[in-house]
Design an enzyme around this catalytic site. Structure first.
Site, PDB file in Angstrom:
ATOM      1  N   GLU A  95      -9.735-116.176 -35.147  1.00 37.80           N
ATOM      2  CA  GLU A  95     -10.110-116.995 -35.700  1.00 37.80           C
ATOM      3  C   GLU A  95     -11.466-116.340 -36.585  1.00 37.80           C
ATOM      4  O   GLU A  95     -12.655-116.216 -36.692  1.00 37.80           O
ATOM      5  CB  GLU A  95     -11.080-116.774 -34.548  1.00 37.80           C
ATOM      6  CG  GLU A  95     -11.639-118.521 -33.840  1.00 37.80           C
ATOM      7  CD  GLU A  95     -10.873-118.978 -34.920  1.00 37.80           C
ATOM      8  OE1 GLU A  95      -9.802-119.960 -34.809  1.00 37.80           O
ATOM      9  OE2 GLU A  95     -11.853-119.620 -35.793  1.00 37.80           O
TER      10      GLU A  95
HETATM   11  C1  FAD Z   1      -1.721-114.037 -32.155  1.00 31.21           C
HETATM   12  C2  FAD Z   1      -2.616-115.227 -33.283  1.00 31.21           C
HETATM   13  C3  FAD Z   1      -2.898-116.505 -33.141  1.00 31.21           C
HETATM   14  C4  FAD Z   1      -3.688-116.812 -34.308  1.00 31.21           C
HETATM   15  N1  FAD Z   1      -3.270-118.714 -33.562  1.00 31.21           N
HETATM   16  C5  FAD Z   1      -3.968-120.059 -35.069  1.00 31.21           C
HETATM   17  C6  FAD Z   1      -4.491-120.461 -34.812  1.00 31.21           C
HETATM   18  O1  FAD Z   1      -4.163-121.013 -33.793  1.00 31.21           O
HETATM   19  N2  FAD Z   1      -4.789-121.060 -35.898  1.00 31.21           N
HETATM   20  C7  FAD Z   1      -4.475-120.490 -37.388  1.00 31.21           C
HETATM   21  O2  FAD Z   1      -4.898-121.249 -38.460  1.00 31.21           O
HETATM   22  N3  FAD Z   1      -4.545-119.618 -37.274  1.00 31.21           N
HETATM   23  C8  FAD Z   1      -4.637-118.564 -36.244  1.00 31.21           C
HETATM   24  N4  FAD Z   1      -4.204-117.105 -36.284  1.00 31.21           N
HETATM   25  C9  FAD Z   1      -4.029-116.747 -37.257  1.00 31.21           C
HETATM   26  C10 FAD Z   1      -5.803-115.410 -37.876  1.00 31.21           C
HETATM   27  O3  FAD Z   1      -6.500-116.633 -37.418  1.00 31.21           O
HETATM   28  C11 FAD Z   1      -5.591-114.972 -39.036  1.00 31.21           C
HETATM   29  O4  FAD Z   1      -4.912-114.509 -39.007  1.00 31.21           O
HETATM   30  C12 FAD Z   1      -6.159-114.154 -39.323  1.00 31.21           C
HETATM   31  O5  FAD Z   1      -7.606-115.089 -39.379  1.00 31.21           O
HETATM   32  C13 FAD Z   1      -6.649-113.376 -40.401  1.00 31.21           C
HETATM   33  O6  FAD Z   1      -6.096-113.729 -41.538  1.00 31.21           O
HETATM   34  P1  FAD Z   1      -4.524-113.337 -42.463  1.00 31.21           P
HETATM   35  O7  FAD Z   1      -3.631-111.991 -41.088  1.00 31.21           O
HETATM   36  O8  FAD Z   1      -3.950-113.550 -43.679  1.00 31.21           O
HETATM   37  O9  FAD Z   1      -5.570-111.510 -42.727  1.00 31.21           O
HETATM   38  P2  FAD Z   1      -6.146-110.991 -44.664  1.00 31.21           P
HETATM   39  O10 FAD Z   1      -6.457-112.599 -44.759  1.00 31.21           O
HETATM   40  O11 FAD Z   1      -4.725-111.185 -45.090  1.00 31.21           O
HETATM   41  O12 FAD Z   1      -6.599-109.969 -44.012  1.00 31.21           O
HETATM   42  C14 FAD Z   1      -6.282-108.765 -43.931  1.00 31.21           C
HETATM   43  C15 FAD Z   1      -6.960-107.922 -43.470  1.00 31.21           C
HETATM   44  O13 FAD Z   1      -8.257-108.043 -44.960  1.00 31.21           O
HETATM   45  C16 FAD Z   1      -9.646-107.777 -44.415  1.00 31.21           C
HETATM   46  N5  FAD Z   1     -10.451-108.832 -45.400  1.00 31.21           N
HETATM   47  C17 FAD Z   1      -9.819-110.109 -46.348  1.00 31.21           C
HETATM   48  N6  FAD Z   1     -10.652-110.288 -46.839  1.00 31.21           N
HETATM   49  C18 FAD Z   1     -11.886-109.464 -46.886  1.00 31.21           C
HETATM   50  C19 FAD Z   1     -13.056-109.748 -47.430  1.00 31.21           C
HETATM   51  N7  FAD Z   1     -13.285-110.970 -47.892  1.00 31.21           N
HETATM   52  N8  FAD Z   1     -13.500-108.348 -47.349  1.00 31.21           N
HETATM   53  C20 FAD Z   1     -13.292-108.027 -46.741  1.00 31.21           C
HETATM   54  N9  FAD Z   1     -12.347-108.223 -45.994  1.00 31.21           N
HETATM   55  C21 FAD Z   1     -11.115-108.819 -46.292  1.00 31.21           C
HETATM   56  C22 FAD Z   1      -9.285-108.663 -43.262  1.00 31.21           C
HETATM   57  O14 FAD Z   1     -10.425-108.087 -42.339  1.00 31.21           O
HETATM   58  C23 FAD Z   1      -8.444-108.046 -42.531  1.00 31.21           C
HETATM   59  O15 FAD Z   1      -8.286-106.896 -42.637  1.00 31.21           O
HETATM   60  C24 FAD Z   1      -3.661-116.242 -35.873  1.00 31.21           C
HETATM   61  C25 FAD Z   1      -3.005-115.191 -35.801  1.00 31.21           C
HETATM   62  C26 FAD Z   1      -2.890-114.503 -34.049  1.00 31.21           C
HETATM   63  C27 FAD Z   1      -2.205-113.318 -34.775  1.00 31.21           C
END
Ligand code: FAD
Length: 598
Positions: free
Chosen positions: A443
């Site tokens: 989220e």
């Molecule tokens: C168990 C689980 C359930 C989930 N359920 C859903 C769901 O129902 N629907 C859905 O759509 N998604 C879902 N997600 C996805 C989840 O919302 C994302 O994993 C999350 O938003 C982070 O995206 P990412 O994993 O691509 O990380 P990334 O976006 O690649 O981020 C990697 C790191 O970089 C940091 N970062 C990125 N951009 C910035 C910035 N501008 N400034 C500072 N730091 C930054 C982040 O904070 C993080 O630490 C789920 C994920 C999991 C693991």
């Protein structure tokens, strides 16, 4: 084996004594008839469901997990999950705070909040199935066409179908502007959707006959980036004109993630292979529509950590009273035993009180926020609706990030109370830690919440909404500033309420010169703001407790509230001094580190 007792008295304290919710409801025609007895009776029944039906499936659901049949793309959830969901639907719980126009019971969000706190304590993984449906219901209610509302809302409200939110793709999580899923107009008002989604919670399961996916995708002529995203409703099975289930839509679960926690929830990889959907809201304005669901989900994620903090605390407390190790530093306490119970040791108490304070602060904040949501939706005065809406927007990233970070601290502390036994599966404590960990990530990660708070919600409107919250703090300080008994609770928030605007201006000024300064300060800033909000909650709770005690009430409950508030202000709140210092340390030490990170 862990146990769980719904904290009904604590909820009633916040609802009726601190925020006097029924007085507030009287001003809202939709809820004017909702009285304390009704709320208490509903919560008592909700507690029975949470503790009696959902909780016994928590450990077995974690052990068993979900399984996918690769041929049929169907998912089997852990034993008992489906039956528990059927009981949930049968009991009318899905409909509790939904619009009566679609078969809902129309109770305030505030009541639903307490239901969900208990469900999350009982079984976060299971609770995510109905929880996401509720978010999908809210998004369609706010942005759906009449046809979409007629088709989907009654089924989501009854719980007959569930909903999902499909945002994330393999290459795009935080930055949704990168998403590639395509939506092509078919020519009959529908769209053909193609793409791949990952990490979709409750994305496939065996609870219901249909699943309503809310999918973000791009129209052919969409501008690049986040301004070119549209929202679509894509059912697993198409819905016939008469509302019956039609043919299978090609939106399939192709894999399930193997993950650290919430094993009972199916985190699905979803392939969308020309599935037919309809547009929700305006073309290219999908993020705005999806934000209804995302904001609801962010408050919901804070609530997940509140639930886990509470259940972890209850079990750690029971263990600390029972487990005997060593003698108290200040002399033997349990003379009849070989050693004293570990609760005599100051640091064990600190761990227990940390969890207790973080649960009580979170409960007060969650109820405060959902009461604001009720006002934003149902208050007849437009200004009250607008002010409430703005305040919820400000508090949402704090609820999401502060409560979940605190949940991490608290569940770990509770596991630590168990010593080595906390690390062993059978006690259930390590599961609370594992399950809570995702709450800081999904989220929108907690970093992203911090940027949203500082960059958008505070600096973005020159601190106008923050001032509104500051006004509430100022009112309480003015009301109780001369009351000596309140001084220990009022002075810290008076100090921080005074410092925060200056601190904000300072960071804002630096950010103006170098935007990385905002990024470097945001996480610390959110914790400082979180403590001002929690400090306000604890001062309000202490105010009620002191008044009761002054009126001669000898119920130890009120002494306990004062002691917890004292602990909070003495041991947890003071981290704001360090946090302001580390925020002020700026971005240079982070950004001039190419050599260190080479
Ligand atoms: C168990 C689980 C359930 C989930 N359920 C859903 C769901 O129902 N629907 C859905 O759509 N998604 C879902 N997600 C996805 C989840 O919302 C994302 O994993 C999350 O938003 C982070 O995206 P990412 O994993 O691509 O990380 P990334 O976006 O690649 O981020 C990697 C790191 O970089 C940091 N970062 C990125 N951009 C910035 C910035 N501008 N400034 C500072 N730091 C930054 C982040 O904070 C993080 O630490 C789920 C994920 C999991 C693991």
């Amino acid at each position: 084996m862990p146990t769980y007792t719904p904290p009904l008295r604590d909820m009633q304290f916040v609802l009726h004594e601190v925020f006097k919710v029924t007085d507030e409801f009287k001003a809202m025609p939709a809820h004017a008839e909702v009285d304390a007895d009704t709320i208490n009776a509903v919560l008592e029944e909700a507690g029975k469901f949470a503790a009696g039906v959902a909780f016994p499936l928590n450990i077995s659901g974690d052990t068993e997990g979900c399984t996918l049949n690769q041929q049929t793309h169907e998912v089997t959830t852990p034993k008992g999950f489906k039956e528990a969901y059927a009981q949930y639907v049968e009991g009318g719980w899905a409909a509790l705070s939904c619009d009566t126009a679609y078969g809902g019971q129309g109770l305030p969000h505030t009541v639903n909040q307490c239901l969900y706190e208990m469900l999350n304590s009982a079984n976060q993984a299971w609770t995510m199935y109905p929880g996401l449906s509720h978010g999908a219901y809210e998004a369609l209610l706010a942005h759906g066409t009449d046809e979409q509302k007629k088709t989907y809302l009654p089924k989501l409200v009854s719980g007959e179908w569930t909903g999902t939110m499909c945002l994330t793709e393999p290459h795009c999580g935080t930055d949704l502007g990168l998403l590639r899923t395509k939506a092509e107009p078919v020519g009959d008002g529908t769209y053909k959707i193609t793409g791949n989604k990952i990490f979709i919670s409750a994305g496939e399961h065996n609870f219901t006959s249909n699943i309503v996916h809310l999918v973000l995708a791009r129209l052919p002529d969409a501008p690049k980036g986040s301004k070119g995203i549209s929202l679509f409703v894509v059912p697993k099975f198409k819905v016939n004109a008469d509302g019956s289930i039609g043919e299978r839509n090609p939106i399939y679960c192709t894999g399930l993630e193997h993950k650290m926690g919430i094993h009972g929830n199916a985190t699905a990889q979803i392939a969308i292979d020309g599935a037919i959907g309809t547009l929700v809201g305006e073309p290219n304005k999908g993020l705005a529509a999806m934000f209804v669901m995302m904001n609801a989900a962010r408050l919901g994620v804070g609530n997940q950590s509140l639930g886990l903090t509470e259940v972890a605390f209850q079990n750690a407390l029971a263990y600390a009273k029972d487990r005997i190790q060593m003698r108290s530093l200040s002399g033997t306490k349990a003379k009849d035993k070989e050693a004293d119970p570990i609760i005599v040791h100051p640091d064990v108490r600190k761990m227990l009180l940390t969890a207790k304070a973080y649960a009580e602060g979170a409960r007060a904040l969650q109820i405060f926020c959902t009461l604001l949501l009720d006002k934003a939706h149902s208050h007849p005065d437009e200004k009250v609706r607008k002010d409430s809406d703005e305040l919820v927007a400000l508090l949402t990233p704090i609820v999401k990030a502060f409560i979940t970070d605190n949940g991490h601290i608290a569940t770990n502390a509770c596991m630590q109370v168990f010593g080595g036994h906390g690390f062993i599966k059978e006690w259930g404590m390590e599961q609370f830690v594992r399950d809570n960990r995702i709450n800081m990530i999904y989220e929108g990660t907690n970093t992203v919440q911090s940027l949203d708070l500082l960059g958008r919600k505070v600096l973005g409107n020159n601190g106008a909404t923050l001032k509104k919250f500051g006004k509430l703090v100022g009112q309480l300080v003015a009301e109780e500033g001369v009351n000596e008994k309140m001084a220990e609770f009022i002075n810290p928030i008076a100090y921080l309420g005074d410092q925060l605007p200056k601190f904000t201006t300072e960071i804002g000024f630096r950010g103006f010169q170098n935007p990385d300064e905002v990024g470097a300060a945001a996480v610390d800033y959110l914790r400082v703001a979180g403590h001002l909000v929690f400090g306000y909650m604890f001062a309000r709770m202490a105010q009620v407790a002191l008044r009761e005690i002054a009126a001669g009430n000898t119920d130890p409950f009120y002494q306990a509230k004062l002691q917890t508030a004292r602990f909070y202000f003495a041991k947890l709140f003071p981290e704001v001094h360090t946090l302001m210092r580390t925020a002020r340390a700026g971005s240079k030490v982070l950004m001039d580190t190419d050599a260190a990170l080479a």
